[in-house]
Design an enzyme around this catalytic site. Structure first.
Site, short mmCIF file in Angstrom:
data_model
loop_
_atom_site.label_atom_id
_atom_site.label_comp_id
_atom_site.label_asym_id
_atom_site.label_seq_id
_atom_site.Cartn_x
_atom_site.Cartn_y
_atom_site.Cartn_z
N GLN A 92 -25.70 54.44 24.12
CA GLN A 92 -27.05 54.93 24.41
C GLN A 92 -27.71 54.15 25.54
O GLN A 92 -27.26 53.06 25.91
CB GLN A 92 -27.92 54.84 23.16
N HIS A 94 -32.02 53.55 27.18
CA HIS A 94 -33.45 53.75 26.97
C HIS A 94 -34.14 53.93 28.32
O HIS A 94 -33.76 53.30 29.30
CB HIS A 94 -34.05 52.57 26.22
N GLU A 129 -35.16 45.88 24.63
CA GLU A 129 -34.84 45.25 23.35
C GLU A 129 -33.98 44.02 23.55
O GLU A 129 -33.33 43.84 24.60
CB GLU A 129 -34.17 46.24 22.40
N HIS A 251 -25.36 50.83 26.40
CA HIS A 251 -24.94 49.80 25.45
C HIS A 251 -24.60 50.42 24.11
O HIS A 251 -24.98 51.57 23.82
CB HIS A 251 -26.03 48.74 25.27
N ARG A 270 -28.53 59.48 24.33
CA ARG A 270 -27.18 59.14 23.88
C ARG A 270 -26.13 59.59 24.88
O ARG A 270 -26.26 60.64 25.50
CB ARG A 270 -26.93 59.74 22.50
#
Length: 387
Positions: A92, A94, A129, A251, A270
């Site tokens: 996926q 972001h 993240e 990642h 995804r």
């Protein structure tokens, strides 16, 4: 200061044992993937005063501090988790903040329900993240150089991968990666499944650097994401090491127990290793095709025994305290909101005693000291914000 009662999310990829072992409770036999600490409305932590999101909404300045409210708004801008990967997660990426705002607005104008399986943007926020290992932790992060990927693919000896090897060798780095990922995700599904199967057999036979990809193929037979995964760096983190994942970086986590902190968003695009929706055009708009070695972060010593994981964003700040037995109490008072998580030993935070897996929420400005209880060191991770 309030002790937190937290929800465990039972996603299918979760380990059946890692979170129960941390908490010192018996496994249920079901996967336990993530322990959520925070004010996300999907599973807010609970205090004696009520759900954390409602407590904050009732008096944001008291709970978060005036400076944090001015900068981030009247809500906690991060979500803190314990993550336990028993099987690989989906591959996926972001979006960055501008992409998230644009994508969310577009889908809102199109009246796509938030829970629609083909919806990409659940909110208008980005989702940087950080994952920090509590046990040896394996994952994939960022593109390997095309030259190294060509060598890796060629080593499998699979004829149907040869066009990809040639492509990687014939074009500049970014163009080669973009073209190859596009080809993999838009190829005929039956032909790609045959290629994945043959590559998986070869990876299991050869082993060594191919072992992580053979493991992924075992869990996702025939999935095009297996070939996409071959484009990415394999990363192994030792306990205490971390990895920052910025916008557009592909990642996937493979195995291990770690703590994860992220901006409070649910936006995921995804690339594969999932039965869920893969929006190839939108994915290609968001992915950054930079080839580089992923940086492994180690905590840097700061004041009063605090060890900080340095990241380039303000919505969260992660640090660690390793508290020696019989040492003087450490002052953890901060002018920002905090969630503190004990991961080993026993610690006393203020008037509360915490064991592994237990956590507290501390409003901004509230006085707080910490010390280890007993004969073993105590480890505490602190999640807060930068103002």
């Amino acid at each position: 200061m309030d002790r937190l009662s937290n929800t465990v999310r039972p996603y299918a990829w979760g380990s059946t044992t890692a979170i129960p072992e941390l908490l010192g409770v018996a496994p249920t036999g079901e996967p336990q993937a993530e322990l959520w600490m925070g004010a996300h409305p999907g599973a807010p932590s609970r205090l004696e005063r009520g759900p954390l999101n409602e407590v904050i909404a009732a008096d944001p300045v008291r709970e978060l501090g005036a400076a944090a409210v001015r900068k981030f708004g009247p809500h906690l801008p991060f979500l803190f988790k314990v993550l336990a990967a028993g099987t690989p997660l989906s591959l996926q990426v972001h979006p960055d903040l501008a992409q998230a705002q644009q994508g969310y607005a577009t889908e809102e104008r199109s009246h796509i329900p938030l829970d629609a399986p083909h919806r990409n943007y659940k909110d208008a926020n980005h989702k940087p993240e950080l994952i920090c290992a509590l046990t040896p932790f394996e994952g994939l992060c960022g593109f390997r150089t095309p030259r190294d990927t060509a060598e890796l693919m060629a080593g499998l000896g699979v004829d149907s991968l040869k066009p990809y090897v040639d492509l990687l060798q014939a074009h500049p780095s970014e163009a080669a990666l973009r073209e190859l990922l596009t080809a993999v995700l838009t190829a005929d599904r039956e032909e790609m499944a045959a290629t994945v199967t043959e590559a998986a057999v070869a990876a299991r036979r050869v082993g060594g650097p191919y072992a992580p990809y053979a493991q992924i193929a075992h869990h996702f037979p025939g999935d095009p994401g297996v070939i996409a995964a071959l484009l990415l760096n394999h990363v192994r983190l030792e306990p205490g090491e971390a990895m920052f994942l910025g916008a557009g970086v592909p990642h996937a986590y493979i195995s291990g127990l770690g703590i994860e902190i992220m901006a409070n968003s649910d936006n995921v695009l995804r690339c594969g290793l999932t039965p869920k929706h893969v929006d190839v055009p939108e994915l290609l708009r968001v992915v950054r095709f930079d080839a580089d070695d992923p940086a492994v972060l180690r905590p840097e010593a700061s004041e009063h025994g605090e060890e900080v994981y340095d990241t380039p964003i303000d919505e969260f700040r992660l640090s660690r305290y390793v508290l020696a037995p019989e040492a003087a109490a450490s002052d953890l008072t901060a002018d920002t909101p905090q969630i503190l998580l004990c991961t080993s030993g026993r610690v006393t935070l203020g008037e509360l005693d915490l064991g592994p897996g237990e956590s507290v929420f501390v409003p901004a400005g509230e006085a707080l000291t910490a010390f280890a209880t007993g004969s073993l060191p105590g480890t505490v991770f602190r999640a807060t914000v930068v103002i």
